[in-house]
Scaffold this motif. Structure first.
Motif, PDB file in Angstrom:
ATOM      1  N   ASP A  21      20.430 -14.776  27.567  1.00 41.80           N
ATOM      2  CA  ASP A  21      20.670 -13.594  28.409  1.00 41.80           C
ATOM      3  C   ASP A  21      21.360 -13.917  29.732  1.00 41.80           C
ATOM      4  OD1 ASP A  21      18.330 -14.933  29.006  1.00 41.80           O
ATOM      5  OD2 ASP A  21      17.174 -13.139  29.491  1.00 41.80           O
ATOM      6  N   LEU A  24      25.028 -14.610  29.020  1.00 42.02           N
ATOM      7  CA  LEU A  24      25.727 -13.358  28.706  1.00 42.02           C
ATOM      8  C   LEU A  24      26.001 -12.548  29.965  1.00 42.02           C
ATOM      9  CD1 LEU A  24      23.700 -12.283  25.547  1.00 42.02           C
ATOM     10  CD2 LEU A  24      26.099 -12.989  25.571  1.00 42.02           C
ATOM     11  N   ASN A  28      29.718 -11.589  31.081  1.00 41.42           N
ATOM     12  CA  ASN A  28      30.048 -10.173  31.216  1.00 41.42           C
ATOM     13  C   ASN A  28      30.618  -9.881  32.611  1.00 41.42           C
ATOM     14  OD1 ASN A  28      29.837  -7.317  30.165  1.00 41.42           O
ATOM     15  ND2 ASN A  28      28.585  -7.153  31.999  1.00 41.42           N
ATOM     16  N   PHE A  34      32.861  -9.773  24.080  1.00 37.90           N
ATOM     17  CA  PHE A  34      31.951 -10.383  23.119  1.00 37.90           C
ATOM     18  C   PHE A  34      32.267  -9.944  21.689  1.00 37.90           C
ATOM     19  CE2 PHE A  34      28.766 -10.034  26.821  1.00 37.90           C
ATOM     20  CZ  PHE A  34      29.126 -11.278  27.312  1.00 37.90           C
ATOM     21  N   ILE A  44      22.781  -8.724  21.987  1.00 38.48           N
ATOM     22  CA  ILE A  44      23.765  -8.520  23.059  1.00 38.48           C
ATOM     23  C   ILE A  44      23.801  -7.050  23.474  1.00 38.48           C
ATOM     24  CG2 ILE A  44      26.248  -8.576  23.604  1.00 38.48           C
ATOM     25  CD1 ILE A  44      26.413 -11.068  21.720  1.00 38.48           C
ATOM     26  N   TYR A  49      25.403  -4.675  26.878  1.00 41.78           N
ATOM     27  CA  TYR A  49      26.796  -5.125  26.865  1.00 41.78           C
ATOM     28  C   TYR A  49      27.517  -4.641  25.612  1.00 41.78           C
ATOM     29  CZ  TYR A  49      24.609  -8.432  30.118  1.00 41.78           C
ATOM     30  OH  TYR A  49      23.876  -9.002  31.130  1.00 41.78           O
ATOM     31  N   CYS A  51      29.854  -5.073  22.440  1.00 44.95           N
ATOM     32  CA  CYS A  51      30.033  -6.216  21.542  1.00 44.95           C
ATOM     33  C   CYS A  51      30.723  -5.758  20.267  1.00 44.95           C
ATOM     34  CB  CYS A  51      28.682  -6.841  21.217  1.00 44.95           C
ATOM     35  SG  CYS A  51      28.795  -8.307  20.185  1.00 44.95           S
TER      36      CYS A  51
END
Length: 198
Positions: A21, A24, A28, A34, A44, A49, A51
């Protein structure tokens, strides 16, 4: 720095989600897109986010009970395509192959499955194919691609991102490639040892 490359798109497909996390979040923030599969994609998206699904790129679903998900020219072409090779770039454009700059992957827990006393059938299913292929592809094309081959490397990449943003130099990518081949070598050695003893 020599050979600096920007990370724009990351393929993420991991068995172990713990510790992912924080990585990510930073990716981001840096505007990295992603691309993912199954449980990792769900994870995700659960963090809020966007993806893209691998199957939206390949136009194939996960098949054969999950044995084949990422094994496709549009994924491996995106990793192996040489950014400074005109022919590669023309083919990537022609076949609509997206460039993948970062691969974060780990392997099915083969050794842990053997140690648990699992059946031969269960052990066989924990021989990773897609993951090990992604590791080798990313490591082979370290000139252009960052390969993170296990959760042990999450902190290493996060440290680079915090210092440089979503950019790596050739020495960074070669270091990750070296570690990646170490991971694949250890994994194959464990599988080989099990087959010899089975």
């Amino acid at each position: 720095m020599s050979g600096t490359k920007k990370i724009k798109t990351a393929l993420i497909s991991v068995f172990h989600k713990d510790g992912l996390d924080e990585l990510l979040k930073k990716l981001n923030e840096e505007g990295v897109k992603f691309l993912s599969t199954g449980g990792t994609q769900t994870f995700i998206e659960s963090l809020g986010y966007e993806c893209q699904k691998v199957e939206d790129v390949t136009t194939y679903p996960s098949i054969l009970g999950g044995r084949v998900k990422t094994l496709h020219p549009k994924i491996f072409g995106g990793i192996l395509g040489r950014r400074d090779n005109e022919g590669d770039q023309e083919q990537m454009a022609s076949y609509e192959i997206p460039a993948i700059d970062l691969v974060i992957v780990d392997l099915y827990p083969f050794e842990q499955t053997v140690a648990s006393g699992a059946s031969e059938a269960d052990i066989i299913e924990k021989i990773d194919i897609g993951g090990i292929s992604l590791i080798r592809a990313g490591a082979k094309n370290f000139n252009d691609v960052v390969i993170v081959p296990s959760k042990a490397e999450y902190a290493v990449l996060l440290d680079i991102l915090n210092k440089k943003g979503a950019e790596t130099d050739l020495a960074d990518r070669r270091m990750f490639a070296t570690r990646a081949f170490g991971v694949s070598s250890h994994y194959d050695t464990a599988i080989h040892s099990w087959f010899e003893q089975a």
